[in-house]
Design a protein around this motif. Structure first.
Motif, PDB file in Angstrom:
ATOM      1  N   ILE A  94      24.178  76.336  39.829  1.00  0.00           N
ATOM      2  CA  ILE A  94      22.777  76.679  39.211  1.00  0.00           C
ATOM      3  C   ILE A  94      21.905  76.133  38.298  1.00  0.00           C
ATOM      4  O   ILE A  94      21.444  74.782  39.008  1.00  0.00           O
ATOM      5  N   SER A 121      27.871  71.572  44.311  1.00  0.00           N
ATOM      6  CA  SER A 121      26.875  70.415  44.283  1.00  0.00           C
ATOM      7  C   SER A 121      26.390  69.559  43.803  1.00  0.00           C
ATOM      8  O   SER A 121      25.548  69.082  43.682  1.00  0.00           O
ATOM      9  N   ASP A 142      37.041  69.707  41.467  1.00  0.00           N
ATOM     10  CA  ASP A 142      36.767  71.013  42.937  1.00  0.00           C
ATOM     11  C   ASP A 142      37.945  70.800  43.891  1.00  0.00           C
ATOM     12  O   ASP A 142      38.123  69.792  44.166  1.00  0.00           O
ATOM     13  N   PHE A 143      38.103  72.209  43.866  1.00  0.00           N
ATOM     14  CA  PHE A 143      39.547  71.867  45.214  1.00  0.00           C
ATOM     15  C   PHE A 143      38.933  72.033  46.385  1.00  0.00           C
ATOM     16  O   PHE A 143      40.343  72.356  47.158  1.00  0.00           O
ATOM     17  N   ARG A 147      33.451  68.674  49.151  1.00  0.00           N
ATOM     18  CA  ARG A 147      32.477  68.766  47.947  1.00  0.00           C
ATOM     19  C   ARG A 147      32.847  67.855  47.031  1.00  0.00           C
ATOM     20  O   ARG A 147      32.530  66.849  46.677  1.00  0.00           O
ATOM     21  N   ASP A 170      43.068  71.997  41.646  1.00  0.00           N
ATOM     22  CA  ASP A 170      42.673  72.853  42.071  1.00  0.00           C
ATOM     23  C   ASP A 170      43.072  73.748  40.594  1.00  0.00           C
ATOM     24  O   ASP A 170      44.598  73.685  40.125  1.00  0.00           O
ATOM     25  N   VAL A 171      41.787  73.805  39.523  1.00  0.00           N
ATOM     26  CA  VAL A 171      42.379  74.059  37.652  1.00  0.00           C
ATOM     27  C   VAL A 171      42.844  75.122  37.974  1.00  0.00           C
ATOM     28  O   VAL A 171      43.636  75.019  36.919  1.00  0.00           O
ATOM     29  N   ASP A 190      31.948  77.218  36.562  1.00  0.00           N
ATOM     30  CA  ASP A 190      31.878  77.791  37.277  1.00  0.00           C
ATOM     31  C   ASP A 190      32.607  78.494  38.463  1.00  0.00           C
ATOM     32  O   ASP A 190      32.369  77.658  39.363  1.00  0.00           O
TER      33      ASP A 190
HETATM   34  C1  LIG Z   1      29.128  77.705  42.718  1.00  0.00           C
HETATM   35  S1  LIG Z   1      30.107  76.220  43.110  1.00  0.00           S
HETATM   36  C2  LIG Z   1      29.732  75.937  41.399  1.00  0.00           C
HETATM   37  C3  LIG Z   1      28.162  75.216  41.243  1.00  0.00           C
HETATM   38  C4  LIG Z   1      27.962  74.512  40.538  1.00  0.00           C
HETATM   39  N1  LIG Z   1      28.173  74.524  39.619  1.00  0.00           N
HETATM   40  C5  LIG Z   1      26.763  73.693  40.625  1.00  0.00           C
HETATM   41  O1  LIG Z   1      25.867  73.787  39.960  1.00  0.00           O
HETATM   42  O2  LIG Z   1      26.371  73.625  41.283  1.00  0.00           O
HETATM   43  C6  LIG Z   1      32.280  76.657  42.295  1.00  0.00           C
HETATM   44  C7  LIG Z   1      32.444  75.849  43.355  1.00  0.00           C
HETATM   45  O3  LIG Z   1      34.169  76.550  42.866  1.00  0.00           O
HETATM   46  C8  LIG Z   1      34.726  75.162  43.130  1.00  0.00           C
HETATM   47  N2  LIG Z   1      36.285  75.945  43.191  1.00  0.00           N
HETATM   48  C9  LIG Z   1      36.802  77.450  43.051  1.00  0.00           C
HETATM   49  N3  LIG Z   1      37.901  77.573  42.302  1.00  0.00           N
HETATM   50  C10 LIG Z   1      38.440  76.773  41.549  1.00  0.00           C
HETATM   51  C11 LIG Z   1      38.870  76.390  42.171  1.00  0.00           C
HETATM   52  N4  LIG Z   1      40.203  77.019  41.679  1.00  0.00           N
HETATM   53  N5  LIG Z   1      39.721  74.746  41.210  1.00  0.00           N
HETATM   54  C12 LIG Z   1      38.449  73.984  41.517  1.00  0.00           C
HETATM   55  N6  LIG Z   1      37.512  74.143  41.952  1.00  0.00           N
HETATM   56  C13 LIG Z   1      37.570  75.289  42.254  1.00  0.00           C
HETATM   57  C14 LIG Z   1      34.713  75.845  44.740  1.00  0.00           C
HETATM   58  O4  LIG Z   1      35.047  75.179  45.195  1.00  0.00           O
HETATM   59  C15 LIG Z   1      32.947  75.559  44.849  1.00  0.00           C
HETATM   60  O5  LIG Z   1      32.850  74.013  44.836  1.00  0.00           O
END
Ligand SMILES: C[S@@+](CC[C@H](N)C(=O)[O-])C[C@H]1O[C@@H](n2cnc3c(N)ncnc32)[C@H](O)[C@@H]1O
Length: 312
Positions: A94, A121, A142-143, A147, A170-171, A190
Motif C-alpha cells: 500500500i 512487506s 501474516d500467515f 514474510r 492465519d488470522v 489487507d
Molecule cells: C498484499 S499483502 C499486504 C501488504 C501490506 N499491506 C503492505 O503495505 O506491505 C497481503 C498479505 O496478507 C497475507 N495473508 C493473506 N491471507 C492471510 C491470512 N489468512 N492471515 C494472515 N495473513 C494473510 C499474505 O501472506 C500477504 O503477505
C-alpha cells in the motif's frame, strides 16, 4: 536505527535514503557485505550515477550532498513515505495516498492499539507505528512465516521493535489471539477475503467501540465485506477510492484581439480594428481520465458495546 528518532549524522547500521534526481534507494550502512561466494567484501552501492562506497557515509550529516563516481545525490533519513518507495517488495504494497486515508479513517492517534493483517512487506506497518508511538502499539499478522519473520527482523533493525508485535498467524482461521480480545482501537485488513476477518475484528475492538478499514482491489470483495460488517454490528459503512491526479502546468500563448476601438467609436467597422496581440498565461490542465486504481477502502465503526445492536 535511523527510523526511530531524528539524528544529525549517519551511523553504521543506519538505513539511509539515497535521493538521486531520477531515482531513490534505501541503503543499509554496512561497510562490508557478503558476495555470492559468501566472502565478506567492501560494500559498494551501484547507481545510474556510478558507485558509492557505503563506508564513506558513516559520520556524514543527513541531508548532505554526496559524490558518486559519475555524479552526486543526497542522503536523507528514512520516513515511512520514503520507505514505501524504496523497500524490498515481498508482496504488493500500500502506498502513501491510500495510507494517508487509512490513518485518518482509522482515527489513529498516539497511544492507540491497532491490529493489521497481513503484514506483507511492512509498508503500511511503518506508517501505523509512526502514528501510534510512543505509547501505542501495532499488532501485525501474516500467515506466510518467512514474510512475518523478515518483517520482524526489519522492525528490529529499524529500531521500532518496542512499538510493534509481528506474528506468524492465519488470522482467518485463528483470529488475532485471546490476548487481544477487546484491546484494539482499530483493525485494518489487507487480505484476499477480508469479510472472513470481520467477526474477529468485532471481537478484538474495545468495548468503547472502534474503527475498521479493509483494502480490496475488487468491488465483489467490498460487497461481501459490507454484508459481513452489517451482520456483526458495524455502522457508518463507507467505501472510497483514493485517486491521485497530476495537474499539468504549462505556458500558453493566446492571441487576443484589441477591441478598444469599439469603446471609442461605437462601431464594429473591421477597418478600424486593431491587430491582435499575444497574451502569455501559465495554465493548469487536469487529465481527461484518472487512471491508477489501487483498491477500495471500506471503513466502518463498531459502536460502544452498550449501543451495539441498536439501529441509529
Ligand atoms: C498484499 S499483502 C499486504 C501488504 C501490506 N499491506 C503492505 O503495505 O506491505 C497481503 C498479505 O496478507 C497475507 N495473508 C493473506 N491471507 C492471510 C491470512 N489468512 N492471515 C494472515 N495473513 C494473510 C499474505 O501472506 C500477504 O503477505
Amino acid at each position: 536505527m535511523s527510523f526511530r528518532n531524528y539524528k544529525d549524522k549517519i551511523d553504521e547500521g543506519d538505513t539511509v535514503i539515497l535521493y538521486l534526481s531520477n531515482n531513490v534507494h534505501a541503503i543499509d550502512v554496512k561497510p562490508e557485505i557478503k558476495n555470492k561466494k559468501g566472502e565478506m567484501v567492501e560494500n559498494v552501492f551501484q547507481t545510474t550515477f556510478g558507485a558509492l562506497k557505503v563506508k564513506n557515509l558513516i559520520g556524514v550529516e543527513y541531508g548532505s550532498k554526496v559524490e558518486l563516481s559519475k555524479g552526486w545525490g543526497h542522503v536523507l533519513q528514512p520516513t515511512p513515505e520514503l520507505w514505501s518507495v524504496t523497500l524490498p517488495h515481498r508482496t504488493q504494497i500500500i502506498y502513501t495516498p491510500d495510507i494517508s486515508m487509512i490513518l485518518m479513517q482509522l482515527d489513529l492517534v498516539p497511544g492507540c492499539s491497532v491490529i493489521e493483517a497481513g503484514t506483507g512487506s511492512g509498508s503500511l506497518t511503518h506508517a501505523l507505528i509512526r502514528r501510534v508511538r510512543p505509547r501505542g502499539h501495532v499488532y501485525t499478522f501474516d500467515f506466510h512465516e518467512h514474510r512475518a519473520n523478515i518483517a520482524r527482523d526489519e522492525f528490529e533493525a529499524h529500531g521500532l521493535a518496542e512499538f510493534v508485535t509481528a506474528k506468524h498467524r492465519d488470522v482467518l482461521e485463528e483470529g488475532f489471539g485471546d490476548d487481544l480480545d477487546g484491546k484494539a482501537d482499530a483493525v485494518f485488513l489487507d487480505l484476499p477475503s477480508p469479510w472472513a476477518g470481520v467477526p474477529h475484528a468485532a471481537v478484538a475492538i474495545k468495548e468503547d467501540g472502534g474503527r475498521f478499514c479493509s483494502f480490496s482491489p475488487c468491488i465483489e470483495q467490498v460487497q461481501r465485506t459490507c454484508l459481513a460488517l452489517k451482520e456483526h454490528g458495524f455502522q457508518e459503512l463507507a467505501t472510497m477510492e483514493v485517486l491521485q491526479t497530476e495537474v499539468k502546468v504549462s505556458r500558453r500563448t493566446i492571441p487576443v484581439r484589441d477591441l478598444s476601438f469599439l469603446k471609442h467609436k461605437g462601431s464594429e467597422n473591421p477597418v478600424d480594428e486593431k491587430p491582435t496581440s499575444d497574451a502569455h498565461y501559465v495554465v493548469g490542465t487536469w487529465p481527461t481520465s484518472t487512471p491508477g486504481h489501487t483498491g477500495y477502502l471500506t471503513v466502518a465503526t463498531l459502536p460502544p458495546i452498550f449501543i451495539r445492536g441498536r439501529t441509529c
